[in-house]
Design a protein around this motif. Structure first.
Motif, PDB file in Angstrom:
ATOM      1  N   VAL A   1       0.923  -1.142   0.017  1.00 28.18           N
ATOM      2  CA  VAL A   1       0.556   0.117  -0.001  1.00 28.18           C
ATOM      3  C   VAL A   1       1.191   0.806   0.084  1.00 28.18           C
ATOM      4  O   VAL A   1       2.226   1.860   0.946  1.00 28.18           O
ATOM      5  N   MET A   2       0.856   1.979  -0.475  1.00 26.55           N
ATOM      6  CA  MET A   2       1.412   2.911  -1.008  1.00 26.55           C
ATOM      7  C   MET A   2       0.476   4.223  -1.517  1.00 26.55           C
ATOM      8  O   MET A   2      -0.280   4.443  -2.249  1.00 26.55           O
ATOM      9  N   ALA A   3       1.221   5.803  -0.838  1.00 24.39           N
ATOM     10  CA  ALA A   3       0.056   6.463  -0.745  1.00 24.39           C
ATOM     11  C   ALA A   3       0.418   7.321  -2.296  1.00 24.39           C
ATOM     12  O   ALA A   3       1.391   6.764  -3.220  1.00 24.39           O
ATOM     13  N   GLU A   4      -0.305   8.081  -2.984  1.00 25.37           N
ATOM     14  CA  GLU A   4      -0.930   8.147  -4.371  1.00 25.37           C
ATOM     15  C   GLU A   4       0.590   9.750  -4.217  1.00 25.37           C
ATOM     16  O   GLU A   4       0.834   9.194  -5.601  1.00 25.37           O
ATOM     17  N   ALA A   5       1.012  10.254  -3.455  1.00 24.33           N
ATOM     18  CA  ALA A   5       1.879  10.629  -4.291  1.00 24.33           C
ATOM     19  C   ALA A   5       3.140  10.202  -3.689  1.00 24.33           C
ATOM     20  O   ALA A   5       4.296  11.057  -4.248  1.00 24.33           O
ATOM     21  N   ALA A   6       3.315   8.724  -3.769  1.00 17.85           N
ATOM     22  CA  ALA A   6       4.706   8.841  -3.365  1.00 17.85           C
ATOM     23  C   ALA A   6       5.322   8.254  -5.179  1.00 17.85           C
ATOM     24  O   ALA A   6       4.855   8.199  -6.101  1.00 17.85           O
ATOM     25  N   SER A   7       6.528   8.100  -4.959  1.00 17.14           N
ATOM     26  CA  SER A   7       7.257   7.577  -5.974  1.00 17.14           C
ATOM     27  C   SER A   7       6.490   6.578  -7.186  1.00 17.14           C
ATOM     28  O   SER A   7       6.881   5.610  -6.715  1.00 17.14           O
ATOM     29  N   GLN A   8       6.610   6.948  -8.648  1.00 14.64           N
ATOM     30  CA  GLN A   8       5.696   6.094  -9.621  1.00 14.64           C
ATOM     31  C   GLN A   8       7.053   4.774  -9.523  1.00 14.64           C
ATOM     32  O   GLN A   8       6.602   3.903 -10.330  1.00 14.64           O
ATOM     33  N   ALA A   9       8.479   5.721  -9.836  1.00 12.08           N
ATOM     34  CA  ALA A   9       9.249   4.197 -10.295  1.00 12.08           C
ATOM     35  C   ALA A   9       9.682   3.542  -9.493  1.00 12.08           C
ATOM     36  O   ALA A   9       9.713   2.229  -9.810  1.00 12.08           O
ATOM     37  N   LYS A  10       9.513   3.372  -8.322  1.00 10.58           N
ATOM     38  CA  LYS A  10       9.807   2.453  -6.869  1.00 10.58           C
ATOM     39  C   LYS A  10       8.122   1.801  -6.720  1.00 10.58           C
ATOM     40  O   LYS A  10       8.470   0.539  -6.913  1.00 10.58           O
ATOM     41  N   ALA A  11       7.188   2.283  -7.236  1.00 14.14           N
ATOM     42  CA  ALA A  11       5.562   1.606  -7.649  1.00 14.14           C
ATOM     43  C   ALA A  11       5.849   1.092  -8.612  1.00 14.14           C
ATOM     44  O   ALA A  11       6.103  -0.877  -8.397  1.00 14.14           O
ATOM     45  N   ALA A  12       6.835   1.070  -9.507  1.00 13.63           N
ATOM     46  CA  ALA A  12       7.153   0.651 -10.950  1.00 13.63           C
ATOM     47  C   ALA A  12       7.667  -0.800 -10.994  1.00 13.63           C
ATOM     48  O   ALA A  12       7.286  -2.068 -11.414  1.00 13.63           O
ATOM     49  N   LYS A  13       8.769  -1.060  -9.680  1.00 19.79           N
ATOM     50  CA  LYS A  13       9.732  -1.335  -9.406  1.00 19.79           C
ATOM     51  C   LYS A  13       8.904  -2.887  -8.872  1.00 19.79           C
ATOM     52  O   LYS A  13       9.495  -3.942  -9.217  1.00 19.79           O
ATOM     53  N   ILE A  14       8.222  -2.300  -7.734  1.00 13.44           N
ATOM     54  CA  ILE A  14       7.351  -3.356  -6.717  1.00 13.44           C
ATOM     55  C   ILE A  14       6.734  -3.956  -7.623  1.00 13.44           C
ATOM     56  O   ILE A  14       6.984  -5.006  -7.229  1.00 13.44           O
ATOM     57  N   ARG A  15       5.988  -3.477  -9.200  1.00 13.00           N
ATOM     58  CA  ARG A  15       5.382  -3.935  -9.616  1.00 13.00           C
ATOM     59  C   ARG A  15       6.108  -5.318 -10.477  1.00 13.00           C
ATOM     60  O   ARG A  15       5.337  -7.046 -10.496  1.00 13.00           O
ATOM     61  N   ASP A  16       7.110  -4.072 -10.826  1.00 14.00           N
ATOM     62  CA  ASP A  16       8.089  -5.352 -12.006  1.00 14.00           C
ATOM     63  C   ASP A  16       8.194  -6.840 -10.743  1.00 14.00           C
ATOM     64  O   ASP A  16       9.458  -8.144 -11.656  1.00 14.00           O
ATOM     65  N   LEU A  17       8.605  -6.318  -9.769  1.00 14.56           N
ATOM     66  CA  LEU A  17       8.817  -8.051  -8.842  1.00 14.56           C
ATOM     67  C   LEU A  17       8.175  -8.756  -8.429  1.00 14.56           C
ATOM     68  O   LEU A  17       8.352  -9.862  -8.078  1.00 14.56           O
ATOM     69  N   GLY A  18       6.770  -8.681  -9.087  1.00 16.27           N
ATOM     70  CA  GLY A  18       5.450  -9.619  -8.881  1.00 16.27           C
ATOM     71  C   GLY A  18       4.908  -9.594  -8.284  1.00 16.27           C
ATOM     72  O   GLY A  18       3.757 -10.808  -7.776  1.00 16.27           O
ATOM     73  N   ALA A  19       4.591  -8.072  -6.867  1.00 20.05           N
ATOM     74  CA  ALA A  19       3.507  -7.419  -6.163  1.00 20.05           C
ATOM     75  C   ALA A  19       2.657  -6.630  -6.416  1.00 20.05           C
ATOM     76  O   ALA A  19       2.726  -5.938  -7.635  1.00 20.05           O
ATOM     77  N   THR A  20       1.734  -6.511  -5.582  1.00 20.15           N
ATOM     78  CA  THR A  20       0.155  -6.115  -5.896  1.00 20.15           C
ATOM     79  C   THR A  20       0.719  -4.836  -5.381  1.00 20.15           C
ATOM     80  O   THR A  20       1.065  -4.895  -3.873  1.00 20.15           O
ATOM     81  N   VAL A  21       0.504  -3.286  -6.010  1.00 18.04           N
ATOM     82  CA  VAL A  21       0.283  -2.450  -5.693  1.00 18.04           C
ATOM     83  C   VAL A  21      -1.251  -1.061  -5.063  1.00 18.04           C
ATOM     84  O   VAL A  21      -1.686  -1.315  -6.139  1.00 18.04           O
ATOM     85  N   VAL A  22      -1.612  -0.829  -4.224  1.00 13.93           N
ATOM     86  CA  VAL A  22      -2.914  -0.269  -3.864  1.00 13.93           C
ATOM     87  C   VAL A  22      -1.997   1.296  -4.115  1.00 13.93           C
ATOM     88  O   VAL A  22      -1.928   1.529  -2.663  1.00 13.93           O
ATOM     89  N   ALA A  23      -2.297   1.557  -4.655  1.00 17.27           N
ATOM     90  CA  ALA A  23      -2.583   3.870  -3.992  1.00 17.27           C
ATOM     91  C   ALA A  23      -3.833   4.050  -3.581  1.00 17.27           C
ATOM     92  O   ALA A  23      -4.613   3.547  -3.966  1.00 17.27           O
ATOM     93  N   VAL A  24      -3.166   4.443  -2.033  1.00 13.95           N
ATOM     94  CA  VAL A  24      -4.325   5.664  -1.300  1.00 13.95           C
ATOM     95  C   VAL A  24      -3.918   6.952  -1.281  1.00 13.95           C
ATOM     96  O   VAL A  24      -2.843   7.601  -1.095  1.00 13.95           O
ATOM     97  N   PRO A  25      -5.700   7.394  -1.368  1.00 12.64           N
ATOM     98  CA  PRO A  25      -4.868   9.184  -1.329  1.00 12.64           C
ATOM     99  C   PRO A  25      -4.534   9.561  -0.326  1.00 12.64           C
ATOM    100  O   PRO A  25      -4.558   8.771   1.311  1.00 12.64           O
ATOM    101  N   GLY A  26      -3.738  11.116   0.274  1.00 11.59           N
ATOM    102  CA  GLY A  26      -3.373  11.206   1.796  1.00 11.59           C
ATOM    103  C   GLY A  26      -1.999  11.124   1.942  1.00 11.59           C
ATOM    104  O   GLY A  26      -1.359  10.361   1.333  1.00 11.59           O
TER     105      GLY A  26
END
Length: 301
Positions: A92-117
């Motif tokens: 679970v990541m805040a919507e303002a978190a690094s999109q590059a890091k979110a992409a890397k997490i997805r590339d590793l096979g995990a699910t990313v959930v973005a939330v406001p706040g």
């Protein structure tokens, strides 16, 4: 004020070091400036010190699924380990978190959930999701095994350089600083936490005598945007930390530029401890922890 009773000690850090020895990479102390060396956790597996705490928690706790909240580096570590251990991971990541890091997490096979706040909202969502699904909730810093694992950074420093007189530690959720405090319980090293000036949650909480929550901050140090000290790290830091200093985004960017010009590919959060040493000054036998180096090819967080 009565000193807090600690349920963790240096023995927990030593146990973590044994548990994770086959999974982590011991990192070197790099010469930087006269009297100052850098602990190169940007060279750690997963690109940051977070791999240590995540490994200690996942290896020490049976889990069939994991949910965690992260600004990025902890999520990268958990996703990497989850893939190795065959454990599904949701970050679970805040919507303002690094999109590059979110992409890397997805590339590793995990699910990313973005939330406001901010971080506080992210953590609430992670707790709720873990409760609904029965997954193991693995906080990025507020967990005994995570803190003990993070403490192995300082354990290595004090083993390799026992004469270290001062240690500068970047401080967000507080897991790395609390781990440093545990590893240094019986050592005279001065432990100095460094916070972005925009989010001095530990300085304000220590002054108040209890954890306080701040509004979502705006700082270039994307991994240090925690709003409230963790229940596990706070009493450890309260008991042992020697000082807390603040650095501006200008300080962080200056330190980042110096590091990169000297071949240290840090991210902004990873440059915060060095920025603190530059601002506060240091004498001989000082170490600053470069906590992470997960950057895009253009050097952005």
């Amino acid at each position: 004020m009565t000193a807090p009773t600690l349920r963790l000690g240096r023995a927990d850090v030593r146990a973590a070091a044994e548990r994770i020895a086959d999974h982590i990479r011991p990192t070197p102390l790099l010469p930087c400036q006269p009297g100052l060396r850098l602990k190169a956790e940007h060279q750690q597996r997963g690109g940051s010190f977070k791999f240590r705490g995540a490994a200690n928690a996942l290896l020490g706790t049976p889990a069939t699924a994991v949910v965690t909240g992260s600004s990025g580096n902890h999520g990268i570590a958990v996703a990497t380990l989850g893939a190795r251990l065959g454990i599904p991971v949701t970050v679970v990541m805040a919507e303002a978190a690094s999109q590059a890091k979110a992409a890397k997490i997805r590339d590793l096979g995990a699910t990313v959930v973005a939330v406001p706040g901010g971080v506080a909202a992210r953590e609430r969502h992670a707790r709720d999701l873990a409760a609904r699904t029965g997954a193991f909730l693995l906080p990025s810093s507020d967990h005994d095994l995570v803190v003990a694992g993070a403490g192995t950074v300082t354990l290595e420093i004090l083993t390799d350089a026992p004469d270290t007189a001062a240690l500068f530690v970047p401080t967000g959720g507080g897991g790395l600083l609390a781990g440093a405090c545990l590893a240094a319980l019986d050592h005279p090293v001065r432990v100095i936490g460094v916070e972005p000036a925009a989010c001095r949650r530990y300085a304000r909480s220590l002054a108040a005598g209890h954890p306080v929550e701040l509004p979502p901050p705006d700082t270039v140090a994307d991994g240090l945007r925690g709003q409230r000290p963790g229940e596990v790290p706070f009493p450890i830091i309260q008991h042992r930390v020697d000082d807390l200093v603040a650095v501006s985004d200008e300080d962080i960017n200056h330190a980042l530029d110096l590091l990169r010009r000297n071949g240290v590919n840090a991210e902004p959060s990873g440059a915060v401890a060095f920025a603190g040493a530059l601002r506060a000054g240091w004498h001989a036998d000082t170490v600053a922890i470069v906590s992470g180096g997960n950057t895009t090819p253009k050097g952005l967080p």
